[in-house]
Design an enzyme around this catalytic site. Structure first.
Site, PDB file in Angstrom:
ATOM      1  CG  ASP A   1     -19.346   8.651  22.933  1.00 18.02           C
ATOM      2  OD1 ASP A   1     -18.228   9.054  22.587  1.00 18.02           O
ATOM      3  OD2 ASP A   1     -19.519   7.595  23.563  1.00 18.02           O
TER       4      ASP A   1
ATOM      5  CD  GLU B   1      -8.196  23.262  14.393  1.00 17.56           C
ATOM      6  OE1 GLU B   1      -8.581  22.153  14.783  1.00 17.56           O
ATOM      7  OE2 GLU B   1      -7.554  23.419  13.332  1.00 17.56           O
TER       8      GLU B   1
ATOM      9  CE  LYS C   1      -7.562  18.009  13.524  1.00 15.83           C
ATOM     10  NZ  LYS C   1      -7.727  19.472  13.569  1.00 15.83           N
TER      11      LYS C   1
ATOM     12  CG  HIS D   1      -5.424  27.796  10.913  1.00 10.22           C
ATOM     13  ND1 HIS D   1      -6.532  27.197  11.454  1.00 10.22           N
ATOM     14  CD2 HIS D   1      -4.408  27.580  11.775  1.00 10.22           C
ATOM     15  CE1 HIS D   1      -6.198  26.640  12.590  1.00 10.22           C
ATOM     16  NE2 HIS D   1      -4.911  26.843  12.813  1.00 10.22           N
TER      17      HIS D   1
END
Ligand code: NAD
Length: 416
Positions: free
Chosen positions: A265, A71, A249, A363
């Site tokens: 992980d 991202e 998030k 962004h």
């Protein structure tokens, strides 16, 4: 079957061109036989960009932090926020001992409370049995430390659930804990006359947490009104699960990128983080924000951090090994503290953007290249790196970073 043969079958099945098949098969910097031993049915690798986040000072030590993520804007945001903590001493982080939980589910006991006490009575024998399974872990200072036993009511009856608390030192510890949980299960059956069903790690690693704190100075942030704006944005996350999911998030954007780059992980850390966020019964932010007496913003973060420097892919993946060297960490707790700092920085960056210019400005500028590529795709024009950059530049200049705008620019340049 060797990877080449598997890929041939997939190529035929999916009608891949030779070029497409070669792209899948190219294992980059990692030897194919290493990859082939990591998972099953390997046909190649999936590569991700690795970027370096800068400006991180944690407990007085400077770090360069490798982030593996697809991202745009994650690396820039983390670096930018970390810069805004430096004039107030960077990040102060701490970690609990690396204690993981193994669960043993006992079924079919008529007296669950009595069984619970019988298990607790034999705590030392259970710990000794567990520790016999992993002399290497014990040698490195880890091992089973304690037990905890609960009666859990379910719609099919009561279970007696034993938690084996294991200090897994520099390992994430899932395999170590699962082996111990399986080994003590017959003894628990013998003690209680019940039948053990599940024997597995819990990802809600409440005894293996990391915490971070930083002061983002009002000067570095651009004024006290931004401090107030971030506190307002945080308040919505703390009161509304719809906002809170996105708040957390954003934190995981940073956290998962470091977890991934070090071969750890991501699913274990993500499951633990979200379960921890919901542990009170309400889903809450993993961070807090307050204004201190000087008018600066104080941010904190706390979450489970089951990551290791040994075991899993950390020691087999050569890029993960190099990333751990870039970080220069001595133990898994230090790695966890860096990850917490990156999560806090990432969250602060998102809140600051939301509370000021909106998230899309920064962004989308960084995302513009992806939008330009989408136009090549939708118009069926062959990709050419220089031309993609030209479309991207014009998109950014025009301020409307949308695929239809990119199509317009590309059509004009190509005379379509
Ligand atoms: P592992 O079994 O490969 O390595 C851990 C072992 O390394 C220890 O048991 C110990 O014997 C040895 N060791 C050597 N030096 C050590 C040191 N300094 N500190 C600690 N141990 C040392 O790996 P693991 O960490 O037990 O398991 C991690 C893997 O398990 C990951 O790949 C994870 O994806 C996977 N996994 C996760 C879950 C889950 O999250 N629910 C479940 C199953 C498996």
């Amino acid at each position: 079957m060797p990877p080449e043969e598997r890929l041939k079958i997939v190529q035929e099945f999916a009608d891949l061109t030779d070029d497409e098949a070669a792209t899948v098969f190219n294992s980059g910097g990692v030897p194919l036989d290493t990859i082939d031993r990591m998972i099953e049915n390997v046909v190649g690798t999936f590569e991700l960009p690795l970027g370096i986040a800068t400006n991180f000072q944690i407990n007085g030590k400077d770090y360069l932090v490798p982030l593996a993520v697809e991202e745009p804007s994650v690396v820039a945001a983390a670096s930018n926020s970390a810069r805004q903590t430096r004039d107030r001493g960077g990040f102060q982080c701490s970690a609990s001992e690396p204690v993981m939980i193994g669960q043993i589910q006992l079924t079919g006991v008529p007296d669950p409370s009595g069984a619970r006490l019988r298990i607790l009575h034999h705590r030392q024998e259970i710990l000794d049995l567990a520790n016999e399974q992993d002399p290497v872990l014990v040698r490195f200072g880890g091992g089973a430390r304690d037990i905890d036993v609960r009666v859990v009511n379910s719609h099919v009856g009561d279970f007696v659930v034993t938690h084996l608390l294991v200090d897994t030192r520099d390992a994430m510890g899932a395999n170590a804990v699962n082996t111990m949980a399986e080994a003590v299960a017959p003894y628990i059956e013998e003690l209680t006359g019940g039948k053990v069903f599940l024997r597995i790690l819990s990802n809600l690693a409440v005894h293996r947490t990391v915490r971070g704190r930083a002061i983002f100075s009002k000067e570095a942030m651009g004024g006290e009104h931004i401090v107030d704006g971030i506190i307002m944005a945080y308040a919505l996350a703390a009161s509304d699960p719809y906002r809170c999911a996105t708040h957390n998030k954003g934190i995981m954007n940073g956290i998962s990128s470091v977890v991934r780059s070090t071969g750890n992980d991501t699913r274990a850390v993500e499951a633990g983080a979200h379960a921890f966020a919901a542990r009170t019964g309400s889903y809450l932010p993993l961070t807090t924000y307050e204004k201190n007496a000087d008018g600066d913003l104080v941010g904190t973060i706390e979450l489970p951090m089951p990551v290791g420097l040994i075991g899993g892919a950390t020691k087999t993946h050569p890029v993960a090994k190099a990333c751990i060297k870039i970080l220069g960490v001595d133990n898994a707790q230090e790695l966890g503290m860096i990850i917490a700092a990156v999560g806090l920085a990432q969250n602060h960056a998102a809140l600051k953007a939301l509370a000021t210019v909106g998230i899309q400005k920064g962004h989308m500028k960084l995302h513009a290249r992806n939008v330009a590529v989408a136009a090549f795709e939708s118009l069926g024009v062959e990709e050419d790196p220089a031309l993609i950059d030209e479309v991207k530049e014009e998109l950014v200049k025009g301020g409307k970073i949308r695929v239809d705008k990119a199509e317009e620019i590309l059509k004009r340049i190509k005379g379509l």
